[in-house]
Structure formats: C-alpha cells, structure tokens
Design a protein around this motif. Structure first.
Motif, PDB file in Angstrom:
ATOM      1  N   ALA A 229      63.241  20.301  50.835  1.00 23.92           N
ATOM      2  CA  ALA A 229      63.366  19.933  49.422  1.00 23.92           C
ATOM      3  C   ALA A 229      62.002  19.531  48.868  1.00 23.92           C
ATOM      4  N   ARG A 230      61.219  18.838  49.674  1.00 22.18           N
ATOM      5  CA  ARG A 230      59.864  18.450  49.252  1.00 22.18           C
ATOM      6  C   ARG A 230      58.989  19.681  49.056  1.00 22.18           C
ATOM      7  N   LEU A 231      59.083  20.647  49.971  1.00 17.94           N
ATOM      8  CA  LEU A 231      58.322  21.889  49.824  1.00 17.94           C
ATOM      9  C   LEU A 231      58.706  22.600  48.529  1.00 17.94           C
ATOM     10  N   ARG A 232      59.998  22.630  48.221  1.00 22.98           N
ATOM     11  CA  ARG A 232      60.469  23.249  46.976  1.00 22.98           C
ATOM     12  C   ARG A 232      59.820  22.593  45.756  1.00 22.98           C
ATOM     13  N   ALA A 243      46.037  21.152  43.141  1.00 15.69           N
ATOM     14  CA  ALA A 243      45.323  20.418  44.188  1.00 15.69           C
ATOM     15  C   ALA A 243      46.276  19.555  45.003  1.00 15.69           C
ATOM     16  N   THR A 244      47.146  18.819  44.316  1.00 17.55           N
ATOM     17  CA  THR A 244      48.107  17.964  45.017  1.00 17.55           C
ATOM     18  C   THR A 244      49.068  18.792  45.849  1.00 17.55           C
ATOM     19  N   ALA A 245      49.615  19.843  45.243  1.00 17.66           N
ATOM     20  CA  ALA A 245      50.582  20.684  45.947  1.00 17.66           C
ATOM     21  C   ALA A 245      49.943  21.359  47.152  1.00 17.66           C
ATOM     22  N   LYS A 246      48.771  21.922  46.958  1.00 21.01           N
ATOM     23  CA  LYS A 246      48.105  22.646  48.044  1.00 21.01           C
ATOM     24  C   LYS A 246      47.809  21.733  49.227  1.00 21.01           C
ATOM     25  N   ALA A 247      47.304  20.533  48.957  1.00 18.70           N
ATOM     26  CA  ALA A 247      46.966  19.606  50.041  1.00 18.70           C
ATOM     27  C   ALA A 247      48.207  19.229  50.847  1.00 18.70           C
ATOM     28  N   THR A 251      49.240  20.552  54.776  1.00 17.30           N
ATOM     29  CA  THR A 251      49.554  19.623  55.863  1.00 17.30           C
ATOM     30  C   THR A 251      50.887  19.962  56.507  1.00 17.30           C
ATOM     31  N   MET A 252      51.880  20.261  55.687  1.00 15.92           N
ATOM     32  CA  MET A 252      53.213  20.559  56.205  1.00 15.92           C
ATOM     33  C   MET A 252      53.227  21.852  57.023  1.00 15.92           C
ATOM     34  N   LEU A 253      52.684  22.918  56.447  1.00 14.81           N
ATOM     35  CA  LEU A 253      52.797  24.224  57.091  1.00 14.81           C
ATOM     36  C   LEU A 253      51.866  24.384  58.287  1.00 14.81           C
ATOM     37  N   SER A 254      50.836  23.552  58.366  1.00 16.60           N
ATOM     38  CA  SER A 254      49.919  23.636  59.510  1.00 16.60           C
ATOM     39  C   SER A 254      50.430  22.863  60.718  1.00 16.60           C
ATOM     40  N   TRP A 394      47.106  30.580  49.060  1.00 14.03           N
ATOM     41  CA  TRP A 394      46.113  29.670  49.627  1.00 14.03           C
ATOM     42  C   TRP A 394      45.608  30.086  51.009  1.00 14.03           C
ATOM     43  N   GLY A 395      46.017  31.252  51.477  1.00 15.41           N
ATOM     44  CA  GLY A 395      45.511  31.754  52.749  1.00 15.41           C
ATOM     45  C   GLY A 395      45.888  30.909  53.942  1.00 15.41           C
ATOM     46  N   LEU A 396      47.105  30.375  53.942  1.00 11.40           N
ATOM     47  CA  LEU A 396      47.517  29.448  54.997  1.00 11.40           C
ATOM     48  C   LEU A 396      48.207  30.130  56.174  1.00 11.40           C
ATOM     49  N   GLY A 397      48.567  31.402  56.022  1.00 13.57           N
ATOM     50  CA  GLY A 397      49.292  32.079  57.088  1.00 13.57           C
ATOM     51  C   GLY A 397      49.598  33.514  56.701  1.00 13.57           C
ATOM     52  N   ASP A 398      50.503  34.131  57.441  1.00  6.93           N
ATOM     53  CA  ASP A 398      50.854  35.536  57.240  1.00  6.93           C
ATOM     54  C   ASP A 398      51.941  35.649  56.181  1.00  6.93           C
ATOM     55  N   ALA A 399      51.543  35.914  54.954  1.00  6.73           N
ATOM     56  CA  ALA A 399      52.492  35.989  53.843  1.00  6.73           C
ATOM     57  C   ALA A 399      53.466  37.144  54.014  1.00  6.73           C
TER      58      ALA A 399
END
Length: 533
Positions: A229-232, A243-247, A251-254, A394-399
């Motif tokens: 729910a927080r990710l949503r 900036a807030t969302a990306k940070a 953290t969550m997805l890493s 944001w280049g955080l993983g395999d989209a």
C-alpha cells in the motif's frame, strides 16, 4: 436507503451500529464471558468487515458503476446527456460510510477512534497484547483514507472522531491532502516495521487469527500489505514529489528481504488466494450481488477501449474469462455472436438499446454469477506493475521482467476468479502466453522509447484493475493520463465531460462549518494534488 444527515465530528454509538454485523462478527465482538462490553479485537473485526471493500450490490450499483467506473471507463454506461452527473445522495452515503459504522461500510474512521480510546484505557501489559490490532487497523485506515483523498482531495481526518477521543464535539478541519497523504505513507511504514519484527505470544496470536478476517492472522501478510500500500501511494505522488518517492521506493525495492511485498514471489503462476490481499465473503449465498448491479444500469456490456483497442489486437488470453460473445434469440434458439467485440462508445443511448445484443458482455462465470467473488484490496499484478514503472523511470531493476510477470499474474488472477465462479475455461498454455507477450501491441522490448514503455505499463495496469477496482483505475488514469481514452461530450450544462474529482456531498457541506475553508476548491475540475500531468 434512508439518508442519514450527520457530520464527521459525531460518531454513532458503536455498539448499536455494529449490532447489524453478521453473527460471525458478533461472536468476535464481545468477550468470552459474553459481556456486552466491546473489546479491541471485536472493533478490529468490524473494521475489516466492509461492503465498500467487497463487491457488494450497493457499492457497485450506486457508487462505482454510475460514477467512478464511468469516469475510468472500466464499465459501459448509458450514453445520455447526464452520464457524467453524480448523485449527491449516493456520494454522501459513500462518504458517511468512511466516517460511521452504519449502512454499507464499516466506518473505519469511527471504529479506529473507538479502538484508540479503548486502547488508551488499558494497562501497559494489556496494551502490549493489543498493539497488533492497533497496528493492523492503522494499515486499513491509511489505505482507505488514501482512497478518500484520491476522490475528493482535502478531507476531515486528524480532528474527525473527536467525541470518542476527547469527549468533545467539534467541527473537524479539512486536512491538506498532500500533507495527510505523506502522513499516511509514514503510518504504513511504521506499521510495516512493526509487523516485520513482532513475535506474538501464543494466546495473542490465537486471538488475532480469529479476529483477522482479512489475512487470517498472518503477520507476514500484514507486513506485505503495508509495504505494498505504501508503494502504491509513493508511486502516486511520484510526479509531484519525485525526490521523496524515488528515495523511499529505491530503499524498498533494493532490499526485498526487509520490505517484502504482495508480489507473488515474482512468479507468474502464483496463488492469488495465498498471496493477494482479498476480503472473502463471510457467508454462503446462492445469489450474486454482481448480477443485479451490473445489469440494472447496463454496466455489463464490454467496454469499447478495453476490448476493442487493447485486448483484441494483442489476442489477449484473458478475453475468454473476462467476456462472453453474447448473441440473440432467433426463432426460439439462442444464436451466439461469431466474435468478441465491444459496442463503440460513440453510440447514443437509443442506438445502444437496439444494438447491444450484437456485442460482447462481461463473463457470467467470472463476474455476473460469481457468488464467491472477494473484495480486492491489492494484488501481485498491481505490485509488479508498480515495480516495472519504478524500474523504468529510475533504473532500479529489470522493468521488462517485472512488466511480463505482472501480465502473467493478471492472467492467473482472472482465471482464478473464473474458477471460483464455477467457470470451466482451461488456463492458457505456456505457448499461448508467450505468444501474447511477444505480440507487437504489448511487447515491452519493442516499445520505441520510455514514453511508450510507460504507456504499456499504465494501460495494462488499468486493464487489470477493471471495474472491481474502479477507484484505483480512475486514480491512475488521472495520474498517468493512460490509457488514451476518449469520452463522448454530453449536453447537460456543467456536465459535458467527466470530472477530475467528486464534489463534497451535502451531508458534510451542510453541517461542517469548516467547509468554507475548502469551498473555493470544491469544483469538478479541481485536480487532486498528485494530478500534475
């Protein structure tokens, strides 16, 4: 339904209001000695037991289908001059059902305030045992309050329910929507942290198992619910506060171990029953509430954009469990239509009435006659679509991998709904699914650029939500502006086009003097704070 004129500072008597709950709830609501004194676990069960979450007749027939679903184009609608005009009484009932435990909702705000008051009166040792209910209730309240903000913007929240917590009645202020949204995101993080580290005593776990009609007492599922729910919500604010969302999302997805999600273990052939957050029916019935809600106002015809523009061009395997070809009776014999196709949205009301039998309708086993349909809170497919967006932007993983997983999980989910509705459609083969993913209309790797890739993610997530999650579909459509829907321009004065938010209902504006502070923003064209595209 009787209209109740109340304002959100005053809470109805919870004992009287909750007396209408089902017997299953009653058994949990009072203590083992059969005292009439409510206990926190009983409040919690009642908070979960909501017909605004389940696909109940009244919520669908009066709130979703004539309004929210129309604006999201997740259902069809009669193309008349007043198609986009809302009903104040229906809107008011939905609003009131958030604040009060009467009618068709569980009154999460009222129940939570009563839980807070009861919790504060406990001893320290008893508070330790009851904390699990407070943290779980915090998740439920945050998730449902966010929906209220998505629909209206500023809402009474921090001062709502003052009678229960302070013994004083006051008109609650309308909280700033952006500030409140950020507070809800923080609440979800706190609750997820709690469930990530708590070890419940045996007797506490046993009682929690009994009271928890949503997640059956699973501490892990409550943690994944809070994180998801927080990710949503973080992705919803990502265009206005990137900036807030990306940070936070980074953290969550890493660190998936510390932040587990409702993602079906990233397996396309996952189990919706064990992974997704679903509110199951409490009672057995032989009548589907979906049937009347869909048919009474012609919401059962296949939506034009969904079927004609998205699913048919890609040979989508979900078509055969989402829709029926339909047809007509000729000389006493039913003759089905030869192909799936939806009626054009451009048809006027008269043309709709004479031509509808030539076009597809929603599937009877999956939807119309499904007596076991659960309330959908959050699914693995939605979560993986959210991850795909974050990875792409944001280049955080395999989209591409997350997108394909989300599509596979959506297929699994809708075939699951078909199966519990006694449908007999065989699940698509691996070969069929692979061909679907390779189709040029939805193939992620063939998309020309990031804009087109994000368009695929947004459109497929909207499709997955469907009419059962019309509120989420409408919110995401306004945030992303995808899919590229077109709406007939109607002729009713001031209602030619769909709104960007709902007007406050008179059950609030007529009684809360603080309405004057938001009156200037109370228009159909005012945008919710996250709607900046």
């Amino acid at each position: 339904m009787k209209k109740i004129f109340i304002y959100s500072a005053v809470l109805l008597s919870l004992i009287a209001s909750l007396s209408s709950c089902k017997k299953t709830i009653d058994k949990n609501y009072n203590n083992p000695e059969l005292s009439t004194k409510p206990i926190i676990s009983g409040f919690f069960t009642a908070m979960l037991n909501s017909d605004r979450v389940r696909p109940a007749y009244w919520n669908l027939r009066t709130f979703f289908f004539p309004q929210i679903s129309v604006y999201a184009q997740t259902t069809t609608f009669d193309n008349v001059s007043t198609a986009y005009k809302h009903r104040d009484d229906y809107i008011g009932q939905y609003w009131s059902d958030f604040y009060y435990p009467s009618g068709n909702g569980s009154g999460p705000m009222a129940v939570y305030r009563a839980m807070q008051a009861s919790y504060a009166a406990l001893s320290k040792s008893d508070q330790a045992d009851q904390l699990v209910y407070m943290e779980a209730a915090k998740i439920v309240l945050a998730e449902r309050a966010a929906k209220m903000i998505d629909i209206w913007g500023d809402i009474p929240f921090t001062q709502a329910g003052s009678l229960e917590t302070t013994s004083n009645i006051k008109n609650p202020v309308f909280d700033d929507s952006k500030t409140l949204y950020n507070s809800l995101i923080s609440d979800l993080n706190e609750a997820a942290t709690y469930f990530g580290g708590v070890k419940l005593a045996g007797n506490v776990q046993s009682a929690f198992n009994k009271a928890d009609i949503l997640n059956s007492g699973s501490v892990l599922k409550w943690q994944t619910y809070a994180n998801s729910a927080r990710l949503r919500l973080l992705m919803r604010i990502s265009n206005v506060d990137e900036a807030t969302a990306k940070a936070a999302v980074t953290t969550m997805l890493s660190n998936p171990t510390a932040y587990p999600l409702v993602d079906g273990a990233n397996n396309g052939s996952y189990s919706p029953l064990s992974s997704d957050i679903l509110l199951q029916p409490l009672t057995t019935t032989t009548n589907s509430t979906l049937s009347s809600a869909l048919v009474e106002i012609d919401s059962y015809w296949a939506p034009d954009y969904k079927l004609n523009k998205v699913m048919l061009p890609s040979n989508d395997p979900r078509i055969r469990v989402m829709f029926d070809k339909y047809g007509q009776t000729v000389s006493g014999k039913f003759v089905p239509n030869k192909t799936y196709r939806a009626m054009p949205i451009s048809y006027g009301s008269g043309q709709q009435d004479t031509a509808f039998f030539k076009y597809s309708i929603v599937d009877s086993a999956t939807f119309i006659n499904n007596i076991k349909m659960p309330g959908i809170v959050i699914t693995a497919s939605e979560v993986n679509f959210l991850k795909a967006e974050a990875y792409e932007r944001w280049g955080l993983g395999d989209a591409s991998a997350a997108y394909n997983t989300a599509l596979k999980q959506s297929i699994t989910f809708y075939y699951y709904l078909n199966s519990i509705g006694q449908g007999t459609e065989a699940a698509p083969t691996t070969t069929e699914i692979d061909a679907f993913l390779a189709n040029s209309n939805i193939n992620y790797t063939l998309a020309a650029d990031q804009t087109h890739k994000l368009a695929l993610i947004y459109t497929q997530k909207w499709l997955h939500f469907g009419f059962l999650q019309s509120d989420e579909a409408w919110a995401e459509y306004r945030r992303t502006k995808y899919p590229a829907l077109t709406f007939p321009v109607e002729t009713a004065t001031d209602y030619q086009n769909p709104p960007t938010r709902l007007l406050y209902p008179t059950v609030e504006t007529g009684y809360n003097t603080n309405y004057n502070t938001v009156k200037a923003k109370d228009t159909r064209t005012t945008k919710i704070f996250w709607d900046v595209n």
